[in-house]
Scaffold this motif. Structure first.
Motif, short mmCIF file in Angstrom:
data_model
loop_
_atom_site.label_atom_id
_atom_site.label_comp_id
_atom_site.label_asym_id
_atom_site.label_seq_id
_atom_site.Cartn_x
_atom_site.Cartn_y
_atom_site.Cartn_z
N TYR A 288 28.11 89.53 93.43
CA TYR A 288 28.84 90.02 92.25
C TYR A 288 30.24 90.46 92.64
CZ TYR A 288 30.00 92.72 88.10
OH TYR A 288 30.63 93.20 86.96
N ARG A 289 30.32 91.22 93.73
CA ARG A 289 31.63 91.69 94.20
C ARG A 289 32.56 90.53 94.49
NH1 ARG A 289 31.83 95.95 98.88
NH2 ARG A 289 32.65 97.32 97.27
N HIS A 290 32.06 89.51 95.18
CA HIS A 290 32.88 88.34 95.52
C HIS A 290 33.39 87.65 94.26
CE1 HIS A 290 34.30 84.82 97.70
NE2 HIS A 290 33.64 84.07 96.83
N GLN A 291 32.50 87.41 93.29
CA GLN A 291 32.90 86.72 92.07
C GLN A 291 33.85 87.58 91.24
OE1 GLN A 291 29.54 85.28 89.84
NE2 GLN A 291 28.81 83.95 91.49
N ALA A 292 33.58 88.89 91.16
CA ALA A 292 34.43 89.78 90.36
C ALA A 292 35.84 89.85 90.92
CB ALA A 292 33.81 91.17 90.30
N GLN A 293 35.96 89.96 92.23
CA GLN A 293 37.28 90.06 92.84
C GLN A 293 38.03 88.74 92.75
OE1 GLN A 293 36.68 91.62 96.77
NE2 GLN A 293 36.19 93.67 96.02
N ALA A 294 37.30 87.63 92.73
CA ALA A 294 37.95 86.32 92.63
C ALA A 294 38.55 86.08 91.26
CB ALA A 294 36.93 85.22 92.95
N ARG A 295 37.93 86.71 90.23
CA ARG A 295 38.43 86.46 88.88
C ARG A 295 39.26 87.60 88.32
NH1 ARG A 295 32.76 87.30 87.55
NH2 ARG A 295 32.48 89.23 86.35
N VAL A 296 39.58 88.60 89.14
CA VAL A 296 40.42 89.70 88.68
C VAL A 296 41.78 89.17 88.28
CG1 VAL A 296 41.70 91.74 89.39
CG2 VAL A 296 39.29 91.55 89.94
#
Length: 307
Positions: A288-296
């Motif tokens: 989740y962290r990886h995906q969230a930071q990628a789409r910030v």
């Protein structure tokens, strides 16, 4: 931190943005639906009309504030009869000046109290009413085009202040009473708001229904029934949802370790936290962290305006 402030700080993504726009008659601007955003509109000078598909046009005057919490589309125009988009050249004197502010909100974290808000909240300027809101409007109007020191830092603060005043006015004016339900009624009820404040003040505490009922000064059965009837979910279900929402927000911060996030939301075991998070979001915390930071995305952008 009170519940409304807490909710806004968690669901907002990035930094709010705003800009001053001058309109020259005849003019009209259509703003499309923007899911995942919330918009603030303030009339600084002149008048205009707010036009929505499902409602009669609303006349806006100086000092009026409009909040669109769900990103629903609308139009602004110099007259309710103006149908063609346009804005006269900059050589003409502006007939209306507005301030448009924009927030980016995370859809998966949207708090139920925000979901209950109508598509548009219009707060007309009324002398002698809502002094705090009026002061926020004046501060925002003064800072939006300011080149003075600190203006860039003050603008997001002023937008946050205006948003909180808008929500305060709406919740305080919303119908309430013994038969009222929903989050406006929950926040107005001293017993239920005491329990809600306890959960928000210390989400890591291992709350039980009995402890929360004690905070509300109600019996366990009465508290559970009353909490559910007002908020639409049992107390511990809400607590788990709020913990996971906080965790999702914290995971967007690179400096927060999984151990630290787990502890902040009431889990002594990172393994137990990871399992609970995966059940809630269907993703492991790390993924989740990886995906969230990628789409910030960068700061929230104010609605597009006609040049």
């Amino acid at each position: 931190m009170d519940i409304v402030s807490d909710v806004i700080s968690v669901v907002r993504v990035g930094t709010p943005g705003g800009e001053r726009v001058e309109w020259r008659a005849p003019w009209r601007q259509d703003f499309p639906d923007q899911p995942g955003t919330a918009g603030l509109l303030v009339v600084l000078h002149g008048t205009c009309w707010l036009i929505e598909n499902a409602a009669e046009p609303t006349h806006l005057a100086p000092g009026d504030v409009v909040f669109s919490p769900h990103g629903d589309g609308y139009a602004l125009a110099d007259s309710a009869a103006t149908t063609a988009a346009g804005n006269e050249p900059a050589t003409a004197s502006p007939t209306t000046v507005t301030l448009c502010g924009g927030y980016e909100l995370s859809p998966e974290w949207t708090h139920p109290l925000l979901r209950e808000l109508p598509g548009t909240i219009h707060i007309p300027a009324r002398p002698g009413h809502h002094a705090g809101l009026r002061a926020a409007v004046e501060v925002l109007g003064a800072e939006v085009d300011s080149r003075r020191l600190g203006a860039a830092a003050l603008l997001p603060v002023a937008l946050d202040m205006l948003l909180l005043y808008v929500l305060r006015v709406w919740f305080e004016a919303h119908p309430r009473g013994e038969t009222a339900t929903g989050w406006a009624a929950a926040l107005a009820a001293p017993d239920i708001s005491a329990a809600l404040n306890a959960m928000h003040d210390d989400p890591a505490h291992p709350w039980t229904v009995q402890e929360l009922a004690d905070r509300a000064r109600l019996s366990r059965a009465t508290f559970s029934r009353r909490f559910g009837s007002l908020t639409g979910q049992p107390p511990l279900t809400y607590l788990t949802w709020w913990r996971m929402t906080m965790a999702a927000r914290l995971l967007r911060e690179p400096s927060s370790s999984l151990d630290a996030v787990a502890a902040r939301v009431g889990y002594t075991s990172t393994f137990a936290f990871a399992n609970a998070f995966k059940r809630h979001f269907r993703l492991a915390p790390g993924k989740y962290r990886h995906q969230a930071q990628a789409r910030v995305r960068p700061a929230a952008i104010a609605p597009a305006t006609a040049e």
